[in-house]
Design an enzyme around this catalytic site. Structure first.
Site, PDB file in Angstrom:
ATOM      1  CG  HIS A 186     -10.122  -7.805   7.166  1.00 40.13           C
ATOM      2  ND1 HIS A 186      -9.327  -8.470   8.072  1.00 40.13           N
ATOM      3  CD2 HIS A 186      -9.435  -7.810   5.986  1.00 40.13           C
ATOM      4  CE1 HIS A 186      -8.214  -8.880   7.475  1.00 40.13           C
ATOM      5  NE2 HIS A 186      -8.257  -8.482   6.219  1.00 40.13           N
ATOM      6  CD  GLU A 190      -1.703  -2.432   1.475  1.00 38.79           C
ATOM      7  OE1 GLU A 190      -2.558  -3.324   1.363  1.00 38.79           O
ATOM      8  OE2 GLU A 190      -0.524  -2.640   1.846  1.00 38.79           O
TER       9      GLU A 190
END
Length: 346
Positions: free
Chosen positions: A143, A74
């Protein structure tokens, strides 16, 4: 832009209904056709079409030069997006889950959000950071977060949270055209996925033509006179369900969908509070130091004399549990909202 976009202030009548994911993709595809500098990059956004259908069909039309799968780094690809934006392109970079922000926060906050300021305005960073937020499907503490307050707290980024297909398309057009970085947070439960059914509300009529929704304009999804409910994302629909349940009891709740956190439409909140005198703020983020406290503070600062009762519902300050029963317990549900409205009304 090759054509002028219509600025819709409310949904228009149309027989064409889309899911939120299709509405987002439609806006992205339109912008990519109109401007060759727009491209999309992220993990599983090309062949897979995004794990939450955020890019389905884009690869077939635009190819791999403009719809790019990236390595699982990322920091690397968000940094590349920042550089591309500063060089004059308009990247859309997807952070698969907002929970992953930590590994790339230097690029997000110290570069994407600050570089225009740090350069003395010498260049802008016209990029969109899309990211999936929210729980309700048992994906546990890494998540399932929304982290609305985390991003809204940090200056330099606009923060968008659509709750319907109509809003998703208009806000996406606005985000891509904006010359500042925009964080576009879409709730997984609202995307209209076969394996994660949405509530009825997010699928709405969507015009075929392009249109924009200005940032900083909340939308009153339900008008009422007794209690103001301010919320966003998934909980717009839970609040609407709660308000509908209370109609038979003579309780008339107004539901305000923030749509954008930065900029925040404080005036719409204050106008509603001045009318009802009672405020409930509902959030899927953590309660402490978050959106609920900020909304209540602004209401107190701007309409204290009109405010007779206040309550908030949010995730308690605990990691999101994996077990379904525990996740349901910490995430405010329709019954929780209805009970809080009833309590305020008494």
């Amino acid at each position: 832009m090759a054509t002028e976009s219509r600025d819709y202030t409310e949904a228009t009548e149309t027989d064409r209904e889309l899911t939120m994911s299709r509405a987002m993709v439609e806006a992205i595809a339109w912008e990519m056709r109109e401007n060759e500098e727009v491209f999309y990059m992220g993990e599983d956004v090309a062949d897979y079409g995004g794990i939450f259908s955020s890019t389905t069909g884009l690869l077939d039309e635009f190819g791999r030069d403009r719809v790019m799968d990236v390595p699982i780094s990322e920091t690397a690809y968000l940094g590349a997006a920042v550089g591309a934006a500063q060089a004059g392109m308009r990247p859309i970079a997807e952070l698969m889950f907002v929970d992953f922000f930590g590994v790339a926060m230097d690029q997000i906050y110290n570069n994407m959000a600050k570089n225009t300021y740090m350069s003395g305005g010498s260049f802008s960073v016209p990029m969109v950071l899309t990211t999936a937020v929210g729980g309700t499907y048992n994906d546990a503490g890494q998540h399932s977060q929304t982290l609305y307050g985390t991003f809204a707290h940090l200056p330099g980024m606009k923060v968008v949270v659509p709750s319907t297909a109509y809003d998703a398309k208009g806000l996406m057009h606005s985000a891509i055209r904006d010359d500042d970085p925009v964080v576009y947070m879409f709730h997984k439960r609202l995307m209209g996925l076969g394996w994660m059914p949405s509530p009825p509300g997010p699928k709405t009529g969507v015009p075929e033509e392009d249109y924009t929704i200005p940032f900083g304009e909340a939308d009153i999804k339900r008008h009422g006179s007794d209690v103001t409910v301010v919320t966003l994302g998934l909980h717009v629909h839970r609040a609407l369900d709660a308000a509908s349940q209370l109609e038979d009891d003579g309780i008339d709740a107004e539901v305000v969908d923030l749509r954008t956190l930065v900029p925040l439409d404080t005036e719409t909140i204050l106008d509603s509070v001045r009318k009802t005198g009672k405020l409930l703020v509902v959030d899927e983020d953590y309660q402490s130091f978050g959106v609920t406290g900020e909304i209540i503070a602004r209401a107190a600062e701007g309409a204290l004399d009109d405010l007779s009762a206040v309550k908030r519902l949010a995730i308690p300050d605990v990691p999101i549990p994996y077990a379904r029963s525990l996740e349901d317990e910490v995430n405010p549900g329709t019954d929780d909202i209805a009970a809080a409205i009833r309590e305020l009304h008494e």
